[in-house]
Design an enzyme around this catalytic site. Sequence first.
Site, PDB file in Angstrom:
ATOM      1  N   ARG A   1       0.823  -1.212   0.000  1.00 21.91           N
ATOM      2  CA  ARG A   1       0.000   0.000   0.000  1.00 21.91           C
ATOM      3  C   ARG A   1       0.859   1.265   0.000  1.00 21.91           C
ATOM      4  NH1 ARG A   1      -3.189   2.709   4.389  1.00 21.91           N
ATOM      5  NH2 ARG A   1      -5.090   3.569   3.446  1.00 21.91           N
TER       6      ARG A   1
ATOM      7  N   ASN B   1      -3.828   8.486   4.625  1.00 26.39           N
ATOM      8  CA  ASN B   1      -2.648   7.948   5.312  1.00 26.39           C
ATOM      9  C   ASN B   1      -2.703   8.068   6.829  1.00 26.39           C
ATOM     10  OD1 ASN B   1      -1.406   7.348   2.826  1.00 26.39           O
ATOM     11  ND2 ASN B   1      -0.504   9.389   2.682  1.00 26.39           N
TER      12      ASN B   1
ATOM     13  N   HIS C   1       0.359   4.341  -2.561  1.00 27.89           N
ATOM     14  CA  HIS C   1       0.106   5.710  -2.114  1.00 27.89           C
ATOM     15  C   HIS C   1       1.246   6.649  -2.503  1.00 27.89           C
ATOM     16  CE1 HIS C   1      -3.329   5.118   1.002  1.00 27.89           C
ATOM     17  NE2 HIS C   1      -3.471   4.334  -0.056  1.00 27.89           N
TER      18      HIS C   1
ATOM     19  N   HIS D   1      -6.458  -5.974  -2.605  1.00 29.91           N
ATOM     20  CA  HIS D   1      -7.294  -6.076  -1.402  1.00 29.91           C
ATOM     21  C   HIS D   1      -7.614  -7.528  -1.053  1.00 29.91           C
ATOM     22  CE1 HIS D   1      -8.865  -1.637  -1.317  1.00 29.91           C
ATOM     23  NE2 HIS D   1      -7.562  -1.742  -1.131  1.00 29.91           N
TER      24      HIS D   1
END
Length: 319
Positions: free
Chosen positions: A63, A95, A67, A194
């Site tokens: 992740r 975040n 990001h 996911h």
Amino acid sequence: MASFIAMRFLAACIVLVLCSATAYAQLSATFYNTSCPNLLSTVQAAVKQAVANEKRMGASLLRLHFHDCFVNGCDGSVLLDDSSSITGEKTAVPNNNSARGFDVIDTIKSQVEGVCSGVVSCADILAIAARDSVVALGGPTWTVQLGRRDSRTASLSAANTNIPPPTSNLSALISLFQAQGLSTKDMVVLSGAHTIGQARCTSFRAHIYNESNINAAYATSLKTNCPSTGSDNNLSPLDLVTPTTFDINYYSNLRNQKGLLHSDQQLYNGGSTDSMVTSYSNNKKTFFSDFGTSMINMGNVNPLTGTSGEIRKNCRKPN
């Protein structure tokens, strides 16, 4: 005269294309083969240890790379701490109290510095760690392209704007990925990440209490750990079947209306991406292959290369 102008225009176009391709051409799987031959084995060993200590860390490291890339390109900006001169991205809505694994990246960076000081960027460490995290949890491998450099600044506003929130509808998801040069297929494939990881109650509360496109029994089971008010940070797995194994159950869950996030279930909700979800739920080999391709595509988003940026000594602050 007209032909001369046309030829000059064509030449200019060719130069423009070549220049725009140069940044990506500078990324190479062999970028550190001479300058840091032990890089990949060093990162792999550190990631294996981190995931062995806590399986959730694999999802967290993956992740971080995502990001990072969605905010002004894959440049390590997500790792920068706030300072007197920089407002970092760690307190951005996507975040804050959510992004994690920074200490693991610090450890990896320290170990990499031990084998080749001042050579490897934090942005590249994120890209390698993401791949190794997926592999450590049973997922596919792919050839990571390398040669990114680190930004000297960050963008809190871009982090709040560019990273898809869990409330996104399908059209918003498609648009946010297209803004990064990524296709709808890339979006559906990368959402398959996911299949690992967890989400906070605050990210899926509205979906389980206010929406109808969710399996009733599944919603009820989630409410025990996610009350209608409070307990915002309580966690539930994004994949209720195999939460720490990288597989295709995420897509099977969507077909059964068991997507944890609103944005997850949007991929299978009577829209244009339903057929892709169905296909991936039935074909692990295809998903694994496409996931590697889409991760490479994401890793190519606006990297700093050549003499742009820097090679940070400490991933948390510019040199």
